[in-house]
Design an enzyme around this catalytic site. Structure first.
Site, short mmCIF file in Angstrom:
data_model
loop_
_atom_site.label_atom_id
_atom_site.label_comp_id
_atom_site.label_asym_id
_atom_site.label_seq_id
_atom_site.Cartn_x
_atom_site.Cartn_y
_atom_site.Cartn_z
CD GLU A 52 -2.88 -1.09 -0.08
OE1 GLU A 52 -3.36 0.02 -0.42
OE2 GLU A 52 -3.11 -2.14 -0.70
CG ASP A 67 -2.64 -3.62 -5.04
OD1 ASP A 67 -3.31 -2.79 -4.39
OD2 ASP A 67 -3.10 -4.29 -5.98
CD1 TRP A 81 -5.29 -9.63 -7.12
CD2 TRP A 81 -3.32 -10.65 -7.15
NE1 TRP A 81 -5.54 -10.96 -7.25
CE2 TRP A 81 -4.33 -11.62 -7.27
CE3 TRP A 81 -1.98 -11.05 -7.14
CZ2 TRP A 81 -4.05 -12.98 -7.38
CZ3 TRP A 81 -1.71 -12.40 -7.24
CH2 TRP A 81 -2.74 -13.35 -7.37
CD GLU A 82 -8.50 -5.00 -11.41
OE1 GLU A 82 -9.30 -4.59 -10.54
OE2 GLU A 82 -7.75 -4.25 -12.02
#
Length: 175
Positions: A52, A67, A81-82
């Protein structure tokens, strides 16, 4: 990054990644995606990645955090990451492309499911076949140095003998 993806197991401790055999098209059906992402992020963190990470790549408004990031010299390599819809996939890859153009990022990777895996997950999750037609656009960017990749992930099997991966409560993921 490859090792972190390969380390994901479902059910935990099984040595493989098996999804519950239920398409995710209808409300409350299929498996969630956030726990899959979290497993990968935890592995990356154990390997020295930061999670983050706020990255200032926009001129007017700072976009949401990446991410995961890994320091490479004075720049970062990032992983997204979707867990959202295909619009979210476009935002993620465009954010990485802009970061490379501005020389804040040395590269980035977007991880998303194949079409086959997609059918067992939350409806309308971003997936490889929906983003692939835009590859010529990103290839046309004038980048002196950097790497922008899209990684398609796939499950090992489906079975009605494993639990569903729990879903979140945002957007189309509602139980």
């Amino acid at each position: 990054m490859h090792g972190a993806i390969k380390s994901i197991e479902w059910p935990p401790g099984s040595g493989s990644f098996t999804l519950y055999d239920e398409p995710g098209k209808d409300r409350g059906k299929g498996s969630g995606v956030t726990p899959i992402k979290q497993a990968c992020m935890q592995k990356l963190q154990s390997l020295g990645w930061q999670l983050e990470t706020p990255v200032d790549i926009a001129a007017v408004k700072r976009p949401g955090p990446m991410d995961a990031t890994y320091r490479v010299g004075d720049r970062l390599f990032c992983v997204e990451w979707e867990t959202g819809n295909v619009s979210s996939s476009h935002r993620a890859i465009n954010k990485m492309a802009l970061g490379i153009l501005k020389k804040v990022l040395v590269g980035g990777a977007l991880i998303l499911p194949t079409r086959e895996m997609y059918r067992y997950l939350t409806d309308r999750i971003g997936n490889f076949p929906e983003i692939e037609p835009y590859f010529p656009l990103w290839r046309a960017l004038r980048i002196d140095e950097g790497l922008l990749i899209v990684v398609a992930i796939e499950h090992d099997a489906v079975s009605s003998n494993v639990p569903r991966i729990l879903k979140g409560t945002d957007g189309r993921a509602l139980q």
